[in-house]
Each structure stands twice: as C-alpha cells, then as structure tokens.
Motif scaffolding. Sequence first.
Motif, PDB file in Angstrom:
ATOM      1  N   HIS A 325      -1.259  21.524  44.907  1.00 35.63           N
ATOM      2  CA  HIS A 325      -2.302  21.780  45.828  1.00 35.63           C
ATOM      3  C   HIS A 325      -3.572  20.509  45.472  1.00 35.63           C
ATOM      4  O   HIS A 325      -4.720  20.682  46.090  1.00 35.63           O
ATOM      5  N   GLY A 326      -3.124  19.547  44.913  1.00 34.43           N
ATOM      6  CA  GLY A 326      -3.991  18.518  44.538  1.00 34.43           C
ATOM      7  C   GLY A 326      -4.444  17.585  45.554  1.00 34.43           C
ATOM      8  O   GLY A 326      -3.731  17.543  46.628  1.00 34.43           O
ATOM      9  N   LYS A 327      -5.752  17.144  45.722  1.00 30.00           N
ATOM     10  CA  LYS A 327      -6.108  16.273  46.730  1.00 30.00           C
ATOM     11  C   LYS A 327      -5.550  15.141  46.889  1.00 30.00           C
ATOM     12  O   LYS A 327      -5.346  14.325  48.110  1.00 30.00           O
ATOM     13  N   ASP A 328      -4.874  14.491  45.663  1.00 30.03           N
ATOM     14  CA  ASP A 328      -4.030  13.358  45.876  1.00 30.03           C
ATOM     15  C   ASP A 328      -2.526  13.421  46.379  1.00 30.03           C
ATOM     16  O   ASP A 328      -2.139  12.535  46.701  1.00 30.03           O
ATOM     17  N   VAL A 329      -2.350  14.693  46.804  1.00 26.52           N
ATOM     18  CA  VAL A 329      -0.994  14.872  47.601  1.00 26.52           C
ATOM     19  C   VAL A 329      -1.072  14.560  48.797  1.00 26.52           C
ATOM     20  O   VAL A 329      -1.730  15.032  49.636  1.00 26.52           O
ATOM     21  N   LYS A 330       0.151  13.561  49.230  1.00 26.73           N
ATOM     22  CA  LYS A 330       0.207  13.522  50.769  1.00 26.73           C
ATOM     23  C   LYS A 330       1.314  14.150  51.291  1.00 26.73           C
ATOM     24  O   LYS A 330       2.317  14.156  50.822  1.00 26.73           O
ATOM     25  N   TYR A 331       1.234  14.388  52.402  1.00 23.74           N
ATOM     26  CA  TYR A 331       2.208  15.038  53.095  1.00 23.74           C
ATOM     27  C   TYR A 331       3.471  14.290  53.371  1.00 23.74           C
ATOM     28  O   TYR A 331       4.606  14.810  53.146  1.00 23.74           O
ATOM     29  N   ALA A 332       3.375  13.013  53.353  1.00 18.48           N
ATOM     30  CA  ALA A 332       4.481  12.292  53.516  1.00 18.48           C
ATOM     31  C   ALA A 332       5.425  12.408  52.040  1.00 18.48           C
ATOM     32  O   ALA A 332       6.610  12.214  52.189  1.00 18.48           O
ATOM     33  N   ASP A 333       4.749  12.733  51.056  1.00 24.69           N
ATOM     34  CA  ASP A 333       5.506  12.625  49.585  1.00 24.69           C
ATOM     35  C   ASP A 333       5.947  14.276  49.513  1.00 24.69           C
ATOM     36  O   ASP A 333       6.873  14.360  48.951  1.00 24.69           O
ATOM     37  N   LEU A 334       5.138  15.186  50.115  1.00 21.03           N
ATOM     38  CA  LEU A 334       5.479  16.547  50.002  1.00 21.03           C
ATOM     39  C   LEU A 334       6.312  17.183  50.758  1.00 21.03           C
ATOM     40  O   LEU A 334       7.399  17.651  50.283  1.00 21.03           O
ATOM     41  N   GLY A 338      14.690  18.982  54.384  1.00 21.89           N
ATOM     42  CA  GLY A 338      15.372  20.056  53.609  1.00 21.89           C
ATOM     43  C   GLY A 338      14.491  21.009  53.045  1.00 21.89           C
ATOM     44  O   GLY A 338      14.707  22.330  52.793  1.00 21.89           O
ATOM     45  N   HIS A 339      13.332  20.434  52.216  1.00 23.20           N
ATOM     46  CA  HIS A 339      12.790  21.211  51.233  1.00 23.20           C
ATOM     47  C   HIS A 339      11.508  20.280  50.860  1.00 23.20           C
ATOM     48  O   HIS A 339      11.450  19.202  50.782  1.00 23.20           O
ATOM     49  N   ALA A 340      10.494  20.965  50.236  1.00 21.53           N
ATOM     50  CA  ALA A 340       9.484  20.326  49.508  1.00 21.53           C
ATOM     51  C   ALA A 340       9.850  19.552  48.273  1.00 21.53           C
ATOM     52  O   ALA A 340      10.895  19.905  47.588  1.00 21.53           O
ATOM     53  N   ASN A 341       9.179  18.605  48.055  1.00 22.84           N
ATOM     54  CA  ASN A 341       9.422  17.553  46.914  1.00 22.84           C
ATOM     55  C   ASN A 341       9.405  18.386  45.543  1.00 22.84           C
ATOM     56  O   ASN A 341       8.175  19.035  45.068  1.00 22.84           O
ATOM     57  N   PRO A 342      10.609  18.609  44.972  1.00 20.52           N
ATOM     58  CA  PRO A 342      10.575  19.346  43.679  1.00 20.52           C
ATOM     59  C   PRO A 342       9.596  18.996  42.652  1.00 20.52           C
ATOM     60  O   PRO A 342       8.988  19.601  41.680  1.00 20.52           O
ATOM     61  N   ASP A 343       9.366  17.627  42.474  1.00 19.55           N
ATOM     62  CA  ASP A 343       8.374  16.969  41.654  1.00 19.55           C
ATOM     63  C   ASP A 343       7.149  17.456  41.667  1.00 19.55           C
ATOM     64  O   ASP A 343       6.269  17.317  40.636  1.00 19.55           O
ATOM     65  N   LEU A 344       6.496  18.129  42.573  1.00 20.61           N
ATOM     66  CA  LEU A 344       5.336  18.472  42.910  1.00 20.61           C
ATOM     67  C   LEU A 344       5.059  20.242  42.726  1.00 20.61           C
ATOM     68  O   LEU A 344       4.075  20.627  42.813  1.00 20.61           O
ATOM     69  N   ILE A 345       6.260  20.708  42.517  1.00 27.42           N
ATOM     70  CA  ILE A 345       6.119  22.277  42.331  1.00 27.42           C
ATOM     71  C   ILE A 345       6.589  22.562  41.006  1.00 27.42           C
ATOM     72  O   ILE A 345       7.572  22.436  40.486  1.00 27.42           O
ATOM     73  N   ARG A 346       5.546  23.367  40.380  1.00 29.95           N
ATOM     74  CA  ARG A 346       5.699  23.827  39.096  1.00 29.95           C
ATOM     75  C   ARG A 346       6.526  25.211  39.107  1.00 29.95           C
ATOM     76  O   ARG A 346       5.827  26.184  39.569  1.00 29.95           O
TER      77      ARG A 346
END
Length: 460
Positions: A325-334, A338-346
């Motif tokens: 949920h960080g302000k620095d997360v961009k939709y293009a990266d998230l 197929g699915h959201a970027n696994p690196d951003l999900i704890r």
Amino acid sequence: MNKTRVWVPVMTMIALSMASANAVAKASEAEVAKLGKELTCVGAEAGPNADGSIPAFSGKWLGKPPHVDYELHSGKHPVDVYPDDKPLFAITAANVDQYADKLSEGQKAMFKRFPDTFRIQVYESRRDFRYPDVICEVAKKNALEAELIDGGLGFSGWKGAIGFPIPTEPMEVLANMNMPYRAYTEEVVRDVADVSSNGSITWGRQVNKNLNVVTSPDQIGKPMEGLMAYSLTGALLPERDRGSFTASQEPVNFARAKRLAWQYDPGTRRVRQLPTYGFDSPMAGSSGKMTIDQDRLMNGDPSRYEWKLHGKKELYIPANTYRLHGKDVKYADLLQKGHANPDLIRYELRRVWVLEGTLKDGYRHAFGKRVMYIDEDNWQASVGDYYDTRGQLWQHAFIGHYYAFDLNAWQAGTSFYHDLNSGAYIGFNLIQERDKAFILNKGDLTPDMYTPAALRALGQ
C-alpha cells in the motif's frame, strides 16, 4: 483442532421460536477466563505453534509504534512498520508440494495456472499489535452473554467487538467475520483494475464512504440491534457510469430486516430503490467480474448457503501488507499479467479459521461453494476460494490487511480476485497512485448522507 457443534433443526413452530432466542449455549466462565491469558482478548491462541514459525502474541503496540512517523486521520498512505524485513523463502511451482498442507486449493491452483511467474514470498510472522482495552472488555462480555438468534442470522450481544471470541458454530465465526472491530468512518477514492488475460487494463474509479454504526464510539457496548452500516459509492470511471451513486443500509440481523439500497441515475436524474442489492449482483467498476458480496470476500445476507466450520489450520496468507500500500508503488509495477507483482505482497504463516458455505438447494448464486480463511488475530477473511455450481474451482481471491494506526485495528486494503479459467483478475481498492489512501475514523460521516434525498442532492 476445534470441533463444530452440530445444531439439530427442530420441527415445531414453538421449538423453532425457542431456538431463535437461544440457539447455542454461551461459553463457560472457565473458557472465558482464558481470554487475555492463553488466548488473546479476541480469542486467538496467544502462544506460538509447535516449531515457533508462528510466534507468541506480543501485543506490544497499541496504535502507532514509536519509530513510525504518521499523521492520523489524514489519508496518508500506510508506513511500513517492518522496513528491514526480508523474505525468509519463496514458494514457487517448483517447490509448492513441500508447502501444500499450508496452502488453500485456490493458492495451489494459482501455481498451476501461472507456473513461471506466481510466487508466495514468505516473511517472518509478526503479532505485535493489540486492540484497545474497551474492545477487549466488550469482547469478554460478549463471550459470556452473546447468543446466536434467528437461525444464526443475528446475535444478541453488544456492539463494538466480535460476538464470539470462543466460537464452536459456523454461524458464530461468520458473525465475527462480518462484524469485527474496524473503522467506523472510512472514505476513499479507489481505483479498480480489470486486468485481462493478455495484461491489458480497463479502469474503474469510485468514491466510497462507509459509516460502520456498530463500531462508532458512542455505540460501543450498546445492545446489538438496528443497523450495522451505511455505504455510499459513486462512479468516476468508466465515463459511461460517471455520476451514478448507490447508497445502502445494512441491518445487524438479516432475519428481521433486509439490506436496502437506492441508486441515482444521472441520465434520468432520478433515484430508484433497488429491488435486490448484494449476493451475486455485479460490483460496480469490475466489468461484472466481481460480485457485490465478494467485497471483504463475503458480506451481506448469508442465508443462501449452508455453512460448515472446519476448525483452524496454519496457512500462508497476506499479512502486515504495508509495502503493498506504499505511496511509491506504481500500478505499472504492481499489476502484471496474470497476477499482482509477488515482490510487493508480504505473506506470513498464520492460524486461520476455515469456513465453508455451500449453496442451498433451490437457491441461486453464481458460486456453488465458497471457502474462506479467517485470520484468528483480527477475525477478517484474508483468503477466499470460490467454486461454480458444478463444483469446479473457479476463483481465488485475497485481501492485503494491515494494522491501521488511525483506528487501532486492522484495515482491509487492496484485494485481488482471480478467474482461474480465463487468467484475468480484478485489482480492487487500489489506492497506491491516489493522492490519499483510506481516510479512517475521521468521524465526519452521518446517517443522513445515505438517504434517497441525499442521493438526489448529489446529482444536482
């Protein structure tokens, strides 16, 4: 493992009336005495699991930790409490069999559907936040006094906290899931991404304002009756829907009242009452790929399903999802194909309650079965698997929860709903690129904002 207590239906009208008022025996004083000791104040196991991969509950923080800089009630994006944590390991299609006993059927299906890209990044489990004392006091009072009524569609108890910290019945767990302690006012402008199987995105955007009556400060500890919540949703995108608004009112007991909803149509400039609102009606902005009763994985009237409780198990679920949920997360990266970027999900290993609903004969719904995994520490559903009416696994969904300092409790944040057949998914409650995230407990919402007259005024 906790055993489900079986409630045997009675056939006579007199006995049914008695069961409505007194369906299940309350927890014993000996059991309730464990709250705040062997159990947390809301009934989670306070101790660690056998190998320590789930730690003991510390509850060392109430609200904002000392090392965090955050302005309350401002809509500021969440700040990561554990910025130095790194993944302990990753679950992939290559090693998924090693962890299969701690994964849901939907999670395992995601590895089969996206073997090259889907991962679960597992972090150290953290149990450092607690509820306010007043919520613990109400939870204990409910443990002693609350009872299911009207076949489990309501309960007699006290507002503010869950009704059943020591549950044995499926409807008790469902009641806890539907009415945990959470924000009493919530305002957000959220984005909704319909991500097709080829990765292209169709966007929706909504303004959403929720007033949760049962956790309002002036209602905590009062009898559980009347309305549970109000909701207002207005469409900003797509352009064809812009200007439409829907207001709804939610009862605490679906046997004695129904969800009421009204919609303002900007084309006709008229407000009409919706004959039904909920169940498998399409969620606005989701291109029809998400149902209204999938928000928070399950909401609203549960009477179309037969519910079973399968006790508790250990499961890898999203938790402490500050980075997502960080302000620095961009939709293009998230929002990847197929699915959201696994690196951003704890993900963390947690103990969860397993609740299953099967569609009753003669009732209609898009989902023939739904299985929800409910975090024992906050009583909110984190993972959901959905089956079609033929019994085939169809969708997998999850919510990124985090402890919100504004309310001293857990907030349901960004969620994802995956169609396992098509490979498309919905990203819901996206706030990463918005100027503000969730504005929580500001206290500026009132019931008169959720009436047909208020909708007409919005359209002028």
